[in-house]
Every structure is written in structure tokens, then in C-alpha cells.
Scaffold this motif. Structure first.
Motif, PDB file in Angstrom:
ATOM      1  N   LYS A   1      22.844   8.564 -11.932  1.00 20.30           N
ATOM      2  CA  LYS A   1      22.880   7.280 -11.245  1.00 20.30           C
ATOM      3  C   LYS A   1      21.683   7.267 -10.308  1.00 20.30           C
ATOM      4  O   LYS A   1      21.539   8.159  -9.475  1.00 20.30           O
ATOM      5  CB  LYS A   1      24.176   7.134 -10.460  1.00 20.30           C
ATOM      6  N   HIS A   2      20.847   6.291 -10.475  1.00 15.46           N
ATOM      7  CA  HIS A   2      19.647   6.200  -9.640  1.00 15.46           C
ATOM      8  C   HIS A   2      19.440   4.748  -9.258  1.00 15.46           C
ATOM      9  O   HIS A   2      19.549   3.857 -10.104  1.00 15.46           O
ATOM     10  CB  HIS A   2      18.416   6.724 -10.399  1.00 15.46           C
ATOM     11  N   TYR A   3      19.156   4.519  -8.025  1.00 14.98           N
ATOM     12  CA  TYR A   3      18.967   3.165  -7.539  1.00 14.98           C
ATOM     13  C   TYR A   3      17.496   2.885  -7.325  1.00 14.98           C
ATOM     14  O   TYR A   3      16.736   3.749  -6.918  1.00 14.98           O
ATOM     15  CB  TYR A   3      19.751   2.961  -6.237  1.00 14.98           C
ATOM     16  N   ASN A   4      17.100   1.660  -7.593  1.00 11.58           N
ATOM     17  CA  ASN A   4      15.724   1.225  -7.431  1.00 11.58           C
ATOM     18  C   ASN A   4      14.757   2.140  -8.175  1.00 11.58           C
ATOM     19  O   ASN A   4      13.737   2.547  -7.641  1.00 11.58           O
ATOM     20  CB  ASN A   4      15.344   1.138  -5.946  1.00 11.58           C
ATOM     21  N   ALA A   5      15.084   2.461  -9.404  1.00  8.27           N
ATOM     22  CA  ALA A   5      14.285   3.389 -10.192  1.00  8.27           C
ATOM     23  C   ALA A   5      12.891   2.883 -10.450  1.00  8.27           C
ATOM     24  O   ALA A   5      11.996   3.660 -10.743  1.00  8.27           O
ATOM     25  CB  ALA A   5      14.991   3.681 -11.510  1.00  8.27           C
ATOM     26  N   SER A   6      12.687   1.594 -10.336  1.00  6.66           N
ATOM     27  CA  SER A   6      11.373   1.049 -10.675  1.00  6.66           C
ATOM     28  C   SER A   6      10.523   0.766  -9.440  1.00  6.66           C
ATOM     29  O   SER A   6       9.751  -0.172  -9.427  1.00  6.66           O
ATOM     30  CB  SER A   6      11.556  -0.226 -11.488  1.00  6.66           C
ATOM     31  N   LEU A   7      10.673   1.584  -8.410  1.00  9.72           N
ATOM     32  CA  LEU A   7       9.823   1.396  -7.245  1.00  9.72           C
ATOM     33  C   LEU A   7       8.363   1.435  -7.656  1.00  9.72           C
ATOM     34  O   LEU A   7       7.939   2.303  -8.411  1.00  9.72           O
ATOM     35  CB  LEU A   7      10.072   2.502  -6.203  1.00  9.72           C
ATOM     36  N   VAL A   8       7.625   0.473  -7.167  1.00  8.64           N
ATOM     37  CA  VAL A   8       6.225   0.402  -7.531  1.00  8.64           C
ATOM     38  C   VAL A   8       5.454   1.511  -6.847  1.00  8.64           C
ATOM     39  O   VAL A   8       5.830   2.025  -5.805  1.00  8.64           O
ATOM     40  CB  VAL A   8       5.617  -0.966  -7.141  1.00  8.64           C
ATOM     41  N   THR A   9       4.348   1.870  -7.460  1.00 12.59           N
ATOM     42  CA  THR A   9       3.451   2.844  -6.864  1.00 12.59           C
ATOM     43  C   THR A   9       2.164   2.132  -6.507  1.00 12.59           C
ATOM     44  O   THR A   9       1.958   0.968  -6.844  1.00 12.59           O
ATOM     45  CB  THR A   9       3.152   4.004  -7.831  1.00 12.59           C
ATOM     46  N   THR A  10       1.284   2.828  -5.876  1.00 10.04           N
ATOM     47  CA  THR A  10       0.021   2.217  -5.464  1.00 10.04           C
ATOM     48  C   THR A  10      -1.071   2.394  -6.508  1.00 10.04           C
ATOM     49  O   THR A  10      -2.212   2.099  -6.241  1.00 10.04           O
ATOM     50  CB  THR A  10      -0.447   2.822  -4.124  1.00 10.04           C
ATOM     51  N   GLU A  11      -0.707   2.847  -7.695  1.00 12.14           N
ATOM     52  CA  GLU A  11      -1.716   3.053  -8.750  1.00 12.14           C
ATOM     53  C   GLU A  11      -2.173   1.749  -9.323  1.00 12.14           C
ATOM     54  O   GLU A  11      -1.505   0.799  -9.464  1.00 12.14           O
ATOM     55  CB  GLU A  11      -1.132   3.925  -9.866  1.00 12.14           C
TER      56      GLU A  11
ATOM     57  N   GLY B   1       9.303   5.877  11.133  1.00 11.45           N
ATOM     58  CA  GLY B   1       8.000   6.025  11.782  1.00 11.45           C
ATOM     59  C   GLY B   1       7.644   7.480  12.041  1.00 11.45           C
ATOM     60  O   GLY B   1       6.496   7.890  11.837  1.00 11.45           O
ATOM     61  N   GLU B   2       8.620   8.258  12.471  1.00  8.19           N
ATOM     62  CA  GLU B   2       8.368   9.677  12.718  1.00  8.19           C
ATOM     63  C   GLU B   2       7.978  10.402  11.435  1.00  8.19           C
ATOM     64  O   GLU B   2       7.124  11.286  11.443  1.00  8.19           O
ATOM     65  CB  GLU B   2       9.604  10.336  13.333  1.00  8.19           C
ATOM     66  N   LYS B   3       8.576  10.013  10.342  1.00 10.74           N
ATOM     67  CA  LYS B   3       8.302  10.680   9.062  1.00 10.74           C
ATOM     68  C   LYS B   3       6.945  10.291   8.480  1.00 10.74           C
ATOM     69  O   LYS B   3       6.336  11.074   7.748  1.00 10.74           O
ATOM     70  CB  LYS B   3       9.399  10.375   8.052  1.00 10.74           C
ATOM     71  N   ILE B   4       6.482   9.074   8.779  1.00  6.03           N
ATOM     72  CA  ILE B   4       5.213   8.619   8.189  1.00  6.03           C
ATOM     73  C   ILE B   4       4.127   8.402   9.246  1.00  6.03           C
ATOM     74  O   ILE B   4       3.091   7.824   8.946  1.00  6.03           O
ATOM     75  CB  ILE B   4       5.418   7.349   7.337  1.00  6.03           C
ATOM     76  N   HIS B   5       4.394   8.864  10.457  1.00  4.48           N
ATOM     77  CA  HIS B   5       3.411   8.843  11.553  1.00  4.48           C
ATOM     78  C   HIS B   5       3.015   7.429  11.960  1.00  4.48           C
ATOM     79  O   HIS B   5       1.841   7.077  12.029  1.00  4.48           O
ATOM     80  CB  HIS B   5       2.183   9.683  11.190  1.00  4.48           C
ATOM     81  N   MET B   6       4.031   6.602  12.232  1.00  2.00           N
ATOM     82  CA  MET B   6       3.833   5.244  12.743  1.00  2.00           C
ATOM     83  C   MET B   6       4.870   4.995  13.832  1.00  2.00           C
ATOM     84  O   MET B   6       5.847   5.732  13.945  1.00  2.00           O
ATOM     85  CB  MET B   6       4.041   4.199  11.627  1.00  2.00           C
TER      86      MET B   6
ATOM     87  N   ASP C   1       0.838  -1.193   0.000  1.00  2.00           N
ATOM     88  CA  ASP C   1       0.000   0.000   0.000  1.00  2.00           C
ATOM     89  C   ASP C   1       0.875   1.247   0.000  1.00  2.00           C
ATOM     90  O   ASP C   1       2.105   1.163  -0.081  1.00  2.00           O
ATOM     91  CB  ASP C   1      -0.965  -0.023   1.188  1.00  2.00           C
ATOM     92  N   SER C   2       0.252   2.408   0.106  1.00  2.79           N
ATOM     93  CA  SER C   2       0.993   3.664   0.030  1.00  2.79           C
ATOM     94  C   SER C   2       1.976   3.823   1.189  1.00  2.79           C
ATOM     95  O   SER C   2       3.032   4.435   1.025  1.00  2.79           O
ATOM     96  CB  SER C   2       0.034   4.851  -0.024  1.00  2.79           C
ATOM     97  N   VAL C   3       1.675   3.246   2.333  1.00  5.84           N
ATOM     98  CA  VAL C   3       2.597   3.303   3.472  1.00  5.84           C
ATOM     99  C   VAL C   3       3.858   2.489   3.164  1.00  5.84           C
ATOM    100  O   VAL C   3       4.978   2.941   3.419  1.00  5.84           O
ATOM    101  CB  VAL C   3       1.914   2.810   4.771  1.00  5.84           C
ATOM    102  N   ASP C   4       3.678   1.304   2.584  1.00  5.22           N
ATOM    103  CA  ASP C   4       4.830   0.481   2.198  1.00  5.22           C
ATOM    104  C   ASP C   4       5.694   1.222   1.174  1.00  5.22           C
ATOM    105  O   ASP C   4       6.925   1.190   1.253  1.00  5.22           O
ATOM    106  CB  ASP C   4       4.367  -0.855   1.608  1.00  5.22           C
ATOM    107  N   VAL C   5       5.064   1.887   0.221  1.00  2.00           N
ATOM    108  CA  VAL C   5       5.805   2.650  -0.783  1.00  2.00           C
ATOM    109  C   VAL C   5       6.614   3.755  -0.116  1.00  2.00           C
ATOM    110  O   VAL C   5       7.782   3.971  -0.447  1.00  2.00           O
ATOM    111  CB  VAL C   5       4.861   3.210  -1.873  1.00  2.00           C
ATOM    112  N   GLN C   6       6.024   4.444   0.846  1.00  4.73           N
ATOM    113  CA  GLN C   6       6.751   5.500   1.574  1.00  4.73           C
ATOM    114  C   GLN C   6       7.964   4.917   2.297  1.00  4.73           C
ATOM    115  O   GLN C   6       9.051   5.509   2.280  1.00  4.73           O
ATOM    116  CB  GLN C   6       5.833   6.188   2.576  1.00  4.73           C
ATOM    117  N   ILE C   7       7.779   3.765   2.924  1.00  6.95           N
ATOM    118  CA  ILE C   7       8.886   3.102   3.621  1.00  6.95           C
ATOM    119  C   ILE C   7       9.985   2.741   2.623  1.00  6.95           C
ATOM    120  O   ILE C   7      11.172   2.995   2.867  1.00  6.95           O
ATOM    121  CB  ILE C   7       8.388   1.852   4.384  1.00  6.95           C
ATOM    122  N   LEU C   8       9.606   2.172   1.482  1.00  8.30           N
ATOM    123  CA  LEU C   8      10.584   1.791   0.462  1.00  8.30           C
ATOM    124  C   LEU C   8      11.338   3.014  -0.065  1.00  8.30           C
ATOM    125  O   LEU C   8      12.548   2.956  -0.282  1.00  8.30           O
ATOM    126  CB  LEU C   8       9.899   1.057  -0.685  1.00  8.30           C
TER     127      LEU C   8
END
Length: 149
Positions: free
Chosen positions: A139-149, A26-31, A4-11
């Protein structure tokens, strides 16, 4: 596993800094840190997070040549080529591709001599075209992070 969107934020936060503490995430995403840790563990267990790594300044380590090789394989050498690729640390990436070529290889070496040696060793598996990197532009790492769309 559905993320979900929380997992994406963590990633995304882990992608920026894999050493970030769960509490800080947790402080950044309120958990709570524990809730973040549980989500991270679940993503690890399900193979979404496969590894953590570091980024090294290769020039400071003496690795000054980056080359891209477009490789055209001889008939019946595919398995042997794959074994060769697996044993050579100079080959940092290898991709099987469509089109005229069979594989694209990313090679990182300390010297032109080391590059020539590797290219000579590759000749028994097929022919190649060599492209030397002049400058890394992005140089970009993990460029294909999934979204919640």
C-alpha cells in the motif's frame, strides 16, 4: 506552477506524515517554518496539494472484504453507471479503462452479503468479473510524486 527540488522534498515529507509541523519540515530541509508554509500554501492554491487524509485500519473497523470488479457496461448506461458509482460508499475507487472492460472498481464491504447486494445492483448496468483480495501486499500513497527531472 513549476515545482523545484525543495517543493518535492516538502511533498515527500507531507506524504509520510500530513500532520508534520511546518517548523519540523523546515528543520529537515534547512528553511524556516514560515517559508515552508508559504510554499505549501502556494502548492495548495495551484492544486498540486488537493487534500490531506488519514489511513484507517479497515479490518479493525470491520471492513473485511476487498474485491476488484472488472465491469462490462451495457450500451447507453454510462451516465447512469457513473451516478450509481458516485452514490455507493462501498466503491472506494473507480477507473475507466481501455481494453475489453469499461471500468475497474475497487469495493470494500463488511460482509459477503453486502458484496452480493452491491453486485446484484450493478447487474442493471452490465456484467462483471469479480476478484476477491486475499492479502494486501503493498500500500503506497501518492506513488506518482513528481520529480524535478
Amino acid at each position: 506552477m513549476q515545482i523545484d527540488s525543495v517543493d518535492v522534498q516538502i511533498l515527500q515529507l507531507l506524504n509520510k506524515n500530513a500532520r508534520i509541523q511546518w517548523k519540523e519540515i523546515g528543520e529537515k530541509i534547512h528553511m524556516t517554518g514560515q517559508a515552508v508554509g508559504n510554499r505549501i500554501k502556494k502548492m495548495e492554491d495551484n492544486g498540486i496539494i488537493q487534500a490531506y487524509s488519514i489511513v484507517i485500519d479497515e479490518l479493525k473497523m470491520g471492513v473485511s472484504f476487498t474485491a476488484f470488479v472488472i465491469f462490462f457496461m451495457n450500451a447507453n448506461t454510462h451516465d447512469d453507471l457513473l451516478k450509481f458509482i458516485a452514490t455507493r460508499n462501498e466503491i472506494s475507487e473507480a477507473r475507466r479503462v481501455s481494453g475489453d472492460a469499461c471500468n475497474h472498481l475497487k469495493i470494500k464491504v463488511r460482509s459477503q452479503e453486502a458484496l452480493n447486494h452491491l453486485l446484484n445492483d450493478l447487474l442493471k448496468y452490465g456484467n462483471n468479473q469479480l476478484y476477491l483480495s486475499i492479502k494486501e501486499v503493498k500500500k503506497h500513497y501518492n506513488a506518482s510524486l513528481v520529480t524535478t527531472e
